[in-house]
Design an enzyme around this catalytic site. Structure first.
Site, mmCIF file in Angstrom:
data_model
loop_
_atom_site.group_PDB
_atom_site.id
_atom_site.type_symbol
_atom_site.label_atom_id
_atom_site.label_comp_id
_atom_site.label_asym_id
_atom_site.label_seq_id
_atom_site.Cartn_x
_atom_site.Cartn_y
_atom_site.Cartn_z
ATOM 1 C CG HIS A 135 -2.409 -0.825 1.211
ATOM 2 N ND1 HIS A 135 -3.056 -0.608 0.045
ATOM 3 C CD2 HIS A 135 -2.613 -1.965 1.512
ATOM 4 C CE1 HIS A 135 -4.125 -1.509 0.165
ATOM 5 N NE2 HIS A 135 -3.992 -2.141 0.963
ATOM 6 C CG ASN A 138 3.889 -1.239 2.433
ATOM 7 O OD1 ASN A 138 2.749 -1.736 2.184
ATOM 8 N ND2 ASN A 138 4.125 -1.244 3.814
ATOM 9 C CG ASP A 165 -2.988 5.078 -2.706
ATOM 10 O OD1 ASP A 165 -2.286 4.213 -3.184
ATOM 11 O OD2 ASP A 165 -3.634 4.961 -1.536
#
Length: 395
Positions: A135, A138, A165
């Site tokens: 995710h 990480n 993200d």
């Protein structure tokens, strides 16, 4: 709700068709960016929506949705037909998943050589970590970005999932898609966009890498001038337990900060960039800012060039006068959310439309690429295509 997304929304990207494989995080964010500015983004959802469907999902706004059973050969053929009609495709699966479904770039670009095939993953399409789960936290951990965030002497602070993200993933993919589509329109040749969050997060750190090369940055977090180490670039608690932010980096702004705080005659503040004195000077500022409430400090600083702003919660931000005047946040069907950005004076973005019910536009989308009513009925009967009961009759 959300079933009325037209295929011709106004905006700088009007006329662009993108196919988005339903997912979470950076892929939907890229799709939102493109849809916000007029692209027709057709999201391929699972029948029933899957575990991640929510009518309040801001990232899935302004889409058209078709629900397809991707485990069926007929469903795969429908996706291929959709991609023949599009300029781009977005997918966020692990490397190899699309290939195993029969929808890899070699297949889809053989059908449509001008197709831009956008892939967003954490680790990228290649490298030792490419097949590992992970995710945002990480992905940014191995880039140096996570290590750089946090207070001196403490553990790394989690910067939400903004670095990986959204900034390094979804926004970078949206940029990559538009760039490659411009090139494909000029040449007729599409290409694969390999958008890795490790790459994007590293790109976001470009200025910090510059400072490091110049000897102006060290690896001990919370000791540098933009990471909370400096007394003039940090947040400070106020008398009412709230916070204000100070970012008086340039000398003229630093001088104004001192003036507003009554510190012009305090020679201890003369050496702005003497790192050895930063902890002591910060302690003095902490005591000063705790002497008044946040609102009182706003009265002192707002409207000046001292580089000040109150630290607001999300609930407070929605009512702030500056954001309200600019309509930075909008309320759509009771959901407060960011308005489209950036802004274009010649082709402004339309008001976003709530996330569609999965499959809300299944029939309309298939009709738009030439499927007959009989073909659509057969696909529905076979379970290849799903249409919700609330499907709009206006499309």
């Amino acid at each position: 709700m959300g079933s009325d997304a037209p295929s011709d929304r106004p905006g700088v990207l009007s006329g662009l068709r993108i196919i988005e494989m339903g997912g979470i995080g950076p892929g939907p964010f890229a799709g939102m960016m493109l849809a916000d500015h007029g692209a027709e983004v057709i999201r391929i959802d699972r029948p029933g929506g899957g575990a991640y469907y929510s009518p309040k999902d801001v990232l899935n706004r302004s889409r058209r949705s078709i629900a397809i059973d991707l485990k069926s050969p007929a469903g795969v053929e429908v996706v291929r037909d959709l991609c023949r009609s599009a300029e781009g495709l977005i997918e966020g699966f692990r490397p190899g998943v699309m290939e195993r479904m029969g929808l890899g770039p070699e297949v889809l670009r053989a059908d449509n050589p001008a197709l831009v095939y956008g892939r967003v993953t954490g680790w990228g399409q290649s490298g030792p970590y490419a097949q590992m789960a992970g995710h945002d936290l990480n992905y940014i951990a191995i880039t140096g970005a996570l290590h750089a965030c946090g207070a001196a002497g403490g553990k790394p602070a989690v910067p939400l999932n903004l670095f990986g993200d959204f900034g390094g993933g979804g926004m970078m993919l949206a940029f990559g898609m538009v760039s490659a589509i411009l090139q494909a329109r000029a040449t007729g040749n599409g290409q694969v966009v390999d958008c890795a969050m490790v790459d994007g997060a590293s790109t976001l750190m470009a200025m910090i890498w510059r400072f490091r090369a110049e000897g102006r940055w060290n690896d001990e977090r919370g000791t540098n001038f933009l990471d909370g180490g400096a007394h003039y670039y940090d947040s400070f608690e106020t008398a009412d337990g709230k916070y204000v932010s100070i970012a008086a980096v340039e000398p003229q702004f630093y001088a104004l900060l001192r003036e507003k705080l009554g510190l012009l005659s305090d020679e201890e503040f003369d050496a702005q960039n003497d790192k050895a004195r930063w902890p002591y000077l910060k302690a003095k500022l902490e005591a000063i800012f705790k002497s008044r409430t946040r609102a009182q400090w706003c009265d002192v600083f707002e409207g000046t060039d001292a580089c000040f702003a109150p630290v607001l919660s999300m609930a407070e931000a929605a009512g702030h006068s500056h954001l309200a005047q600019r309509e930075t946040l909008v309320d759509i069907d009771g959901i407060v959310q960011p308005a489209p950005s950036p802004r274009f004076d010649g082709t402004p973005a339309a008001t976003p439309i709530p996330a569609p019910i999965p499959g809300a536009h299944s029939r309309a989308v298939l009709e738009s690429i030439g499927y007959s009513q009989e073909q659509i009925a057969d696909l529905v009967a076979q379970g290849t295509i799903a249409t919700p009961k609330l499907e709009s009759a206006t499309i």
